[in-house]
Design a protein around this motif. Sequence first.
Motif, PDB file in Angstrom:
ATOM      1  N   THR A   1       0.821  -1.212   0.000  1.00 28.50           N
ATOM      2  CA  THR A   1       0.000   0.000   0.000  1.00 28.50           C
ATOM      3  C   THR A   1       0.853   1.259   0.000  1.00 28.50           C
ATOM      4  N   GLY A   2       2.166   1.124   0.072  1.00 29.87           N
ATOM      5  CA  GLY A   2       3.027   2.287   0.194  1.00 29.87           C
ATOM      6  C   GLY A   2       3.231   2.722   1.627  1.00 29.87           C
ATOM      7  N   ARG A   3       2.601   2.015   2.577  1.00 30.27           N
ATOM      8  CA  ARG A   3       2.766   2.321   3.993  1.00 30.27           C
ATOM      9  C   ARG A   3       3.358   1.114   4.694  1.00 30.27           C
ATOM     10  N   ARG A   4       3.929   1.377   5.849  1.00 31.53           N
ATOM     11  CA  ARG A   4       4.583   0.301   6.593  1.00 31.53           C
ATOM     12  C   ARG A   4       3.564  -0.743   7.046  1.00 31.53           C
ATOM     13  N   LEU A   5       3.941  -2.006   6.878  1.00 33.18           N
ATOM     14  CA  LEU A   5       3.105  -3.101   7.358  1.00 33.18           C
ATOM     15  C   LEU A   5       3.258  -3.229   8.877  1.00 33.18           C
ATOM     16  N   THR A   6       2.153  -3.416   9.579  1.00 36.09           N
ATOM     17  CA  THR A   6       2.217  -3.578  11.032  1.00 36.09           C
ATOM     18  C   THR A   6       1.137  -4.552  11.473  1.00 36.09           C
ATOM     19  N   HIS A   7       1.023  -4.762  12.739  1.00 41.01           N
ATOM     20  CA  HIS A   7       0.006  -5.680  13.249  1.00 41.01           C
ATOM     21  C   HIS A   7      -0.277  -5.334  14.705  1.00 41.01           C
ATOM     22  N   VAL A   8      -1.352  -5.881  15.216  1.00 41.75           N
ATOM     23  CA  VAL A   8      -1.730  -5.681  16.614  1.00 41.75           C
ATOM     24  C   VAL A   8      -2.207  -7.008  17.195  1.00 41.75           C
ATOM     25  N   PHE A   9      -1.670  -7.390  18.357  1.00 40.74           N
ATOM     26  CA  PHE A   9      -2.239  -8.490  19.146  1.00 40.74           C
ATOM     27  C   PHE A   9      -3.373  -7.912  19.989  1.00 40.74           C
ATOM     28  N   VAL A  10      -4.529  -8.547  19.994  1.00 43.31           N
ATOM     29  CA  VAL A  10      -5.629  -8.147  20.873  1.00 43.31           C
ATOM     30  C   VAL A  10      -5.815  -9.259  21.898  1.00 43.31           C
TER      31      VAL A  10
ATOM     32  N   ALA B   1       6.136  -8.556  16.482  1.00 46.54           N
ATOM     33  CA  ALA B   1       6.680  -9.610  15.623  1.00 46.54           C
ATOM     34  C   ALA B   1       7.149  -9.097  14.275  1.00 46.54           C
ATOM     35  N   ILE B   2       6.535  -8.032  13.749  1.00 41.44           N
ATOM     36  CA  ILE B   2       6.908  -7.564  12.415  1.00 41.44           C
ATOM     37  C   ILE B   2       7.937  -6.445  12.512  1.00 41.44           C
ATOM     38  N   ASN B   3       7.554  -5.322  13.129  1.00 41.97           N
ATOM     39  CA  ASN B   3       8.498  -4.222  13.359  1.00 41.97           C
ATOM     40  C   ASN B   3       9.053  -4.368  14.777  1.00 41.97           C
ATOM     41  N   ILE B   4      10.072  -5.180  14.908  1.00 41.29           N
ATOM     42  CA  ILE B   4      10.503  -5.574  16.252  1.00 41.29           C
ATOM     43  C   ILE B   4      11.326  -4.509  16.946  1.00 41.29           C
ATOM     44  N   ALA B   5      11.810  -3.490  16.205  1.00 39.55           N
ATOM     45  CA  ALA B   5      12.568  -2.408  16.824  1.00 39.55           C
ATOM     46  C   ALA B   5      12.120  -1.076  16.246  1.00 39.55           C
ATOM     47  N   PRO B   6      10.861  -0.694  16.494  1.00 42.37           N
ATOM     48  CA  PRO B   6      10.366   0.559  15.907  1.00 42.37           C
ATOM     49  C   PRO B   6      10.996   1.774  16.576  1.00 42.37           C
ATOM     50  N   ASP B   7      11.212   2.839  15.783  1.00 39.45           N
ATOM     51  CA  ASP B   7      11.613   4.111  16.374  1.00 39.45           C
ATOM     52  C   ASP B   7      10.402   5.031  16.412  1.00 39.45           C
ATOM     53  N   LEU B   8      10.594   6.259  16.881  1.00 38.91           N
ATOM     54  CA  LEU B   8       9.458   7.153  17.046  1.00 38.91           C
ATOM     55  C   LEU B   8       8.805   7.485  15.715  1.00 38.91           C
ATOM     56  N   ALA B   9       9.599   7.654  14.676  1.00 33.89           N
ATOM     57  CA  ALA B   9       9.045   7.979  13.350  1.00 33.89           C
ATOM     58  C   ALA B   9       8.196   6.839  12.833  1.00 33.89           C
TER      59      ALA B   9
END
Length: 308
Positions: free
Chosen positions: A275-284, A300-308
Amino acid sequence: MKIAENRPFDALRVGESAEIARLCTEDDLYAFANVSGNHNPLHLAGIDGDGDGSPEAIAPALWVGSLISAVIGNLLPGAGTLYRSQHFAFHDRAQAGDELLARVTVLEKRSGRETLLETTVVRQRDGATILSGQAVVDAPASKMIFDDLEIPGLIVQRHRHFERLLARAEALDPIPTAVVAPEEANALGGALLGARHTLIAPILIGRTSAIQAAAAEIDASLEGIEIVEAETHAKAAEIAVDLVAEGRAKALMKGHLHTDALLRACLRRERGLRTGRRLTHVFVMDVPGMGHPLLVSDAAINIAPDLA
């Protein structure tokens, strides 16, 4: 901090009383069902136990009676008291959500520390008497004070947050969902459970023989459910993503395959789901004791995200 102080027989006075207020909750009813073995559906929240079209969640009579035992054991006469007999007459019913007041009053002191008590439970909102009766107990002989009396905690394993979400989703149409490699009992069972709750309309993609074997293992019917043959997990993931790209499916559901195999198909440059945007996920998660669902992102996907 002092948490328990009894009234020995010599200190008891005819006419003195003690009481405990207690809110009856759905979890109380589930806990009592487990401890007592009484699984009468009239006493379980969310179940229509008498066929009148609405759930009852009526408190079991002896759960209400147990509130009297709490007053006797904790307050009057308190620690060291033992029952001889208890008589109850039930005048009304309590339900989950009712706040009850259990009261014990000393009626008579007899020989050998035998004590006659009046026992009542009333509903706070309207003053209705739920039960009345009398108890005969052996009052304690000596004064006792207990500090830091620890009782192991009890958690009723429910999924109230998920149940509330499911109830809200029932009014919506099920989402056509491509289920990738549901070739194992839990993977297939989850998809079929989602279908039973009308969350999804599953399209099963994988080895047909393995999917049918998983269905046989959990004694589930696949009648009316589309199955698309795919010899490998990689191929199953590609077919599932193709179905979404074509609009036949609106969502993907992971079955019994590695996450990277599914993501590889999703991130294809041709016919992928970029989609041109970062792939992410949420555990509920529905965590016992929390008043709201717990959502955890990027584990699990972005295992070391920064503030941006």
